[in-house]
Motif scaffolding. Sequence first.
Motif, PDB file in Angstrom:
ATOM      1  N   VAL A 248       7.293   0.483   7.815  1.00 27.98           N
ATOM      2  CA  VAL A 248       7.138  -0.764   7.059  1.00 27.98           C
ATOM      3  C   VAL A 248       5.749  -0.802   6.446  1.00 27.98           C
ATOM      4  CG1 VAL A 248       6.980  -3.272   7.207  1.00 27.98           C
ATOM      5  CG2 VAL A 248       8.815  -2.075   8.389  1.00 27.98           C
ATOM      6  N   VAL A 249       5.697  -1.130   5.172  1.00 24.99           N
ATOM      7  CA  VAL A 249       4.425  -1.338   4.488  1.00 24.99           C
ATOM      8  C   VAL A 249       4.378  -2.797   4.068  1.00 24.99           C
ATOM      9  CG1 VAL A 249       2.964  -0.672   2.559  1.00 24.99           C
ATOM     10  CG2 VAL A 249       4.395   1.048   3.676  1.00 24.99           C
ATOM     11  N   ASP A 250       3.409  -3.520   4.597  1.00 27.37           N
ATOM     12  CA  ASP A 250       3.268  -4.944   4.306  1.00 27.37           C
ATOM     13  C   ASP A 250       2.303  -5.120   3.138  1.00 27.37           C
ATOM     14  OD1 ASP A 250       3.948  -7.679   5.340  1.00 27.37           O
ATOM     15  OD2 ASP A 250       1.769  -7.827   5.379  1.00 27.37           O
ATOM     16  N   LEU A 251       2.704  -5.887   2.140  1.00 35.06           N
ATOM     17  CA  LEU A 251       1.888  -6.134   0.959  1.00 35.06           C
ATOM     18  C   LEU A 251       1.437  -7.584   0.981  1.00 35.06           C
ATOM     19  CD1 LEU A 251       4.105  -4.262  -1.681  1.00 35.06           C
ATOM     20  CD2 LEU A 251       2.234  -3.352  -0.276  1.00 35.06           C
ATOM     21  N   ASP A 252       0.131  -7.769   1.170  1.00 38.33           N
ATOM     22  CA  ASP A 252      -0.425  -9.106   1.392  1.00 38.33           C
ATOM     23  C   ASP A 252      -1.417  -9.426   0.268  1.00 38.33           C
ATOM     24  OD1 ASP A 252      -1.255 -11.503   2.441  1.00 38.33           O
ATOM     25  OD2 ASP A 252      -2.343 -10.633   4.131  1.00 38.33           O
ATOM     26  N   PRO A 253      -1.083 -10.386  -0.598  1.00 43.64           N
ATOM     27  CA  PRO A 253      -1.966 -10.669  -1.727  1.00 43.64           C
ATOM     28  C   PRO A 253      -3.153 -11.544  -1.343  1.00 43.64           C
ATOM     29  CG  PRO A 253      -0.072 -12.133  -1.803  1.00 43.64           C
ATOM     30  CD  PRO A 253       0.141 -11.220  -0.624  1.00 43.64           C
ATOM     31  N   GLY A 254      -4.332 -11.179  -1.844  1.00 44.15           N
ATOM     32  CA  GLY A 254      -5.515 -12.014  -1.671  1.00 44.15           C
ATOM     33  C   GLY A 254      -5.682 -12.888  -2.902  1.00 44.15           C
ATOM     34  N   PRO A 255      -5.585 -14.224  -2.779  1.00 48.39           N
ATOM     35  CA  PRO A 255      -5.700 -15.091  -3.945  1.00 48.39           C
ATOM     36  C   PRO A 255      -6.922 -14.742  -4.798  1.00 48.39           C
ATOM     37  CG  PRO A 255      -5.202 -16.352  -1.968  1.00 48.39           C
ATOM     38  CD  PRO A 255      -5.500 -14.956  -1.516  1.00 48.39           C
ATOM     39  N   PRO A 256      -6.775 -14.824  -6.134  1.00 48.12           N
ATOM     40  CA  PRO A 256      -5.648 -15.381  -6.877  1.00 48.12           C
ATOM     41  C   PRO A 256      -4.462 -14.440  -7.058  1.00 48.12           C
ATOM     42  CG  PRO A 256      -7.338 -14.692  -8.406  1.00 48.12           C
ATOM     43  CD  PRO A 256      -7.904 -14.468  -7.034  1.00 48.12           C
ATOM     44  N   ALA A 257      -4.514 -13.232  -6.501  1.00 45.93           N
ATOM     45  CA  ALA A 257      -3.322 -12.380  -6.529  1.00 45.93           C
ATOM     46  C   ALA A 257      -2.182 -13.089  -5.803  1.00 45.93           C
ATOM     47  CB  ALA A 257      -3.617 -11.038  -5.877  1.00 45.93           C
ATOM     48  N   ALA A 258      -0.941 -12.810  -6.231  1.00 44.72           N
ATOM     49  CA  ALA A 258       0.224 -13.471  -5.657  1.00 44.72           C
ATOM     50  C   ALA A 258       1.391 -12.484  -5.653  1.00 44.72           C
ATOM     51  CB  ALA A 258       0.547 -14.738  -6.454  1.00 44.72           C
ATOM     52  N   LEU A 259       2.609 -13.009  -5.588  1.00 47.19           N
ATOM     53  CA  LEU A 259       3.761 -12.131  -5.489  1.00 47.19           C
ATOM     54  C   LEU A 259       3.911 -11.222  -6.710  1.00 47.19           C
ATOM     55  CD1 LEU A 259       6.615 -14.160  -3.771  1.00 47.19           C
ATOM     56  CD2 LEU A 259       5.891 -11.851  -3.195  1.00 47.19           C
ATOM     57  N   ARG A 260       3.461 -11.669  -7.860  1.00 47.32           N
ATOM     58  CA  ARG A 260       3.552 -10.795  -9.037  1.00 47.32           C
ATOM     59  C   ARG A 260       2.785  -9.493  -8.790  1.00 47.32           C
ATOM     60  NH1 ARG A 260       1.872 -12.054 -15.389  1.00 47.32           N
ATOM     61  NH2 ARG A 260       2.510 -10.010 -16.177  1.00 47.32           N
ATOM     62  N   GLN A 261       1.571  -9.607  -8.279  1.00 52.08           N
ATOM     63  CA  GLN A 261       0.770  -8.424  -8.005  1.00 52.08           C
ATOM     64  C   GLN A 261       1.385  -7.600  -6.861  1.00 52.08           C
ATOM     65  OE1 GLN A 261      -0.602 -11.518  -8.623  1.00 52.08           O
ATOM     66  NE2 GLN A 261      -1.279 -10.908 -10.675  1.00 52.08           N
ATOM     67  N   CYS A 262       1.991  -8.271  -5.882  1.00 57.23           N
ATOM     68  CA  CYS A 262       2.702  -7.541  -4.830  1.00 57.23           C
ATOM     69  C   CYS A 262       3.813  -6.679  -5.431  1.00 57.23           C
ATOM     70  CB  CYS A 262       3.293  -8.509  -3.817  1.00 57.23           C
ATOM     71  SG  CYS A 262       2.104  -9.264  -2.696  1.00 57.23           S
ATOM     72  N   CYS A 263       4.533  -7.238  -6.382  1.00 54.06           N
ATOM     73  CA  CYS A 263       5.608  -6.476  -7.029  1.00 54.06           C
ATOM     74  C   CYS A 263       5.040  -5.261  -7.758  1.00 54.06           C
ATOM     75  CB  CYS A 263       6.365  -7.366  -8.010  1.00 54.06           C
ATOM     76  SG  CYS A 263       7.391  -8.633  -7.222  1.00 54.06           S
ATOM     77  N   GLN A 264       3.897  -5.436  -8.401  1.00 53.45           N
ATOM     78  CA  GLN A 264       3.277  -4.310  -9.104  1.00 53.45           C
ATOM     79  C   GLN A 264       2.899  -3.197  -8.123  1.00 53.45           C
ATOM     80  OE1 GLN A 264       0.068  -6.362 -11.059  1.00 53.45           O
ATOM     81  NE2 GLN A 264       1.381  -7.225 -12.668  1.00 53.45           N
ATOM     82  N   VAL A 265       2.324  -3.578  -6.989  1.00 55.18           N
ATOM     83  CA  VAL A 265       1.949  -2.580  -5.989  1.00 55.18           C
ATOM     84  C   VAL A 265       3.198  -1.971  -5.341  1.00 55.18           C
ATOM     85  CG1 VAL A 265       0.736  -2.219  -3.801  1.00 55.18           C
ATOM     86  CG2 VAL A 265      -0.285  -3.648  -5.585  1.00 55.18           C
ATOM     87  N   ALA A 266       4.233  -2.778  -5.160  1.00 56.61           N
ATOM     88  CA  ALA A 266       5.472  -2.252  -4.588  1.00 56.61           C
ATOM     89  C   ALA A 266       6.042  -1.130  -5.443  1.00 56.61           C
ATOM     90  CB  ALA A 266       6.495  -3.377  -4.439  1.00 56.61           C
ATOM     91  N   LEU A 267       5.972  -1.281  -6.758  1.00 55.50           N
ATOM     92  CA  LEU A 267       6.473  -0.241  -7.650  1.00 55.50           C
ATOM     93  C   LEU A 267       5.631   1.031  -7.539  1.00 55.50           C
ATOM     94  CD1 LEU A 267       7.252  -2.448 -10.774  1.00 55.50           C
ATOM     95  CD2 LEU A 267       8.917  -1.432  -9.211  1.00 55.50           C
ATOM     96  N   LEU A 268       4.319   0.863  -7.440  1.00 55.91           N
ATOM     97  CA  LEU A 268       3.443   2.025  -7.257  1.00 55.91           C
ATOM     98  C   LEU A 268       3.757   2.731  -5.937  1.00 55.91           C
ATOM     99  CD1 LEU A 268       0.046   0.430  -8.369  1.00 55.91           C
ATOM    100  CD2 LEU A 268       1.436   2.037  -9.695  1.00 55.91           C
ATOM    101  N   MET A 269       3.941   1.948  -4.893  1.00 54.48           N
ATOM    102  CA  MET A 269       4.244   2.516  -3.587  1.00 54.48           C
ATOM    103  C   MET A 269       5.604   3.203  -3.597  1.00 54.48           C
ATOM    104  SD  MET A 269       3.365   3.013  -0.408  1.00 54.48           S
ATOM    105  CE  MET A 269       2.020   1.914   0.025  1.00 54.48           C
TER     106      MET A 269
END
Length: 303
Positions: free
Chosen positions: A136-157
């Motif tokens: 499991v890889v947990d993607l935790d955004p640090g504000p102002p990053a949010a779920l949009r940025q998590c999705c971007q990192v998820a695609l890279l991962m």
Amino acid sequence: MPGERLKVDVEGRSLEVSNLDKMLYPDAGFTKGEVIDYYTRIAPVLLPHLQGRALTRIRFPNGVTGGSFFEKNAPAATPGWVRTETLPAPGSSKGRETIDYVVADDLPTLVWLANLAALELHTPQWKIGEHPDMMVVDLDPGPPAALRQCCQVALLMRDRLAEDGIDSYPKTSGKKGMQLCCPIAGTQDAEDVSAYAKRIAQELERAHPKLVVSKMAKNLRPGKVFIDWSQNNAAKTTVSPYSLRAQSVPSVSTPLTWDEVEAGAAGKRPATKPYVAGEVLKRVEKDGDLLAPLLDGGPELPV
């Protein structure tokens, strides 16, 4: 005055449910009866992900605004038909040498837990007596990053893991982040799994330093997505797919399609909002269990 207690039969097991009108999500008007109904209806896709795993619960007896407590040990009044497994408890905050974990292998156990207001269900990446069968890889955004940025990192991962022949399946955390779940062979220990996840997180941090951070330090995280590789530690748990979360609404850790993640990365709605219980039931009715491939095993990690 105590609420009404009702005896019910669930797959041949007799148990009591109580206080069905109690508001466990007061802001949303979502009652304990609705929590039990959700867990009953989601059980066909939830239970396979709980099968054989030591279960940690977070209970909210007075609702999500009324305080909570973690529960690993089986409570004193656990019915005799509930499966429990005694496991070592290294580093227990209560000084225990062992813990009698509940294992939710069937619907009666799930209903019993829901009646105890065990809203959140968390499991490790291993089944009892086995090596991890999931990374499991947990993607935790640090504000102002949010779920949009998590999705971007998820695609890279996703793309980086695919280079090593590792499939990944996304889900929301039900709160502000996401997880990628990867079926693996179950032949390597947790230290090897965690080391591999850390190496990939560090690679992505070097390649995308403005978006990704692999270190836990809070001061490094504003505006970035922390890839938490440490979730693969044998002592850690991750919120189970389809578990409710303790938010103002009855949000759910929801499996996603990669099309939804791509839409989320572009700032569109599908993956950038919490899905709630009723929506998740409709999604499952339409698409089945998007995380079913996790149950079929996967390759060894190239550690």
